[in-house]
Write an enzyme that holds these catalytic residues in place. Structure first.
Site, short mmCIF file in Angstrom:
data_model
loop_
_atom_site.label_atom_id
_atom_site.label_comp_id
_atom_site.label_asym_id
_atom_site.label_seq_id
_atom_site.Cartn_x
_atom_site.Cartn_y
_atom_site.Cartn_z
N ARG A 84 0.66 -1.29 0.19
CA ARG A 84 0.04 0.09 0.20
C ARG A 84 0.97 1.22 0.16
O ARG A 84 2.05 1.35 0.40
CB ARG A 84 -0.83 -0.22 1.24
N LYS A 133 -2.22 -0.46 7.70
CA LYS A 133 -3.69 -0.82 7.69
C LYS A 133 -3.84 -2.30 8.63
O LYS A 133 -4.81 -2.25 9.42
CB LYS A 133 -3.98 -1.19 6.27
N HIS A 188 -3.57 3.63 -5.25
CA HIS A 188 -3.95 2.07 -5.26
C HIS A 188 -3.56 1.52 -6.68
O HIS A 188 -3.67 0.24 -6.55
CB HIS A 188 -5.27 2.10 -4.71
N ARG A 232 -0.71 -0.83 -6.35
CA ARG A 232 -0.81 -2.21 -5.93
C ARG A 232 -1.92 -3.27 -6.69
O ARG A 232 -1.61 -4.33 -6.64
CB ARG A 232 -1.78 -2.03 -4.46
N HIS A 277 -5.52 -10.40 1.63
CA HIS A 277 -7.16 -10.11 1.52
C HIS A 277 -7.84 -11.37 2.25
O HIS A 277 -7.21 -12.43 2.44
CB HIS A 277 -7.52 -10.00 -0.07
N TYR A 294 -10.99 -7.07 -6.55
CA TYR A 294 -9.77 -6.03 -6.38
C TYR A 294 -8.95 -5.61 -7.66
O TYR A 294 -8.89 -4.79 -7.72
CB TYR A 294 -8.89 -6.20 -5.19
#
Length: 193
Positions: free
Chosen positions: A41, A70, A141, A144, A167, A176
């Site tokens: 990230r 995160k 993002h 990633r 995830h 994603y």
């Protein structure tokens, strides 16, 4: 917040990197290269210090250890040749640095006492991607997601990719990286009755 896409075209990735080299933006090149090759990230990329990627003797580490902001989880990953080359190019361009310095210092008045912000990273990524002719929505993002997309397309098992991206399910990982929608569209187009 609008959804961003991975960069699916490898030529466009090369175009972005070449623009950064042409402009002498080796800091930005390293952010971009690290993002698309490590799947971190942006918050974890921007918080890296030289001691995270270099040994005391200046040699580049084979593996990097990051505590994800995160998730709080520790992630260990190897540096590939593209990232190593970007680190070397950036170091060559730098005048000097200390091991405890931010790798990506802000160029603002604070004299590098803080890393660049997410907003500055977004502006940089957006600028170079648009200059390279990328029409899709891009942002921090995107890096990633690009990592995940190309890992999947190059044969990385979805369970492994899920683990690499931290995830909770394969379905989340596919959505994603934009595969779920892409594969659904291909199925619709494949039936011509």
């Amino acid at each position: 917040m609008r959804e961003v896409s991975p960069i699916k075209d490898v030529e466009k990735i090369r175009d972005v990197k070449n623009l950064m080299v042409d402009h002498g933006d080796f800091r930005d090149l390293l952010i971009f290269t690290l993002g698309i090759n490590a799947g971190l990230r942006i918050s974890d990329i921007l918080k890296l210090k030289w001691e995270d990627v270099l040994y005391e003797n200046g040699k580049i580490r084979e593996e990097v250890l990051v505590k994800e902001k995160k998730t709080g989880k520790t992630k260990k990953f190897p540096l590939n040749d593209a990232v190593i080359d970007s680190i070397k190019a950036y170091i060559k361009k730098m005048q000097s640095f200390e091991m405890e310095d931010w790798i990506f210092p802000s160029r603002k008045k604070n004299g590098g006492l803080k890393p660049i912000s997410r907003i500055a990273a977004w502006q940089m990524i957006n600028k170079y991607c648009k200059s390279a002719g990328i029409k899709e929505n891009v942002g921090t993002h995107t890096l990633r997601k690009t990592f995940g997309y190309h890992q999947y397309k190059n044969g990385t098992d979805i369970a492994m990719l899920q683990k690499m991206l931290n995830h909770s399910s394969p379905k989340i990982t596919l959505r994603y990286i934009g595969i779920e929608r892409e594969e659904m569209n291909e199925r619709y187009k494949s039936v011509n009755l």
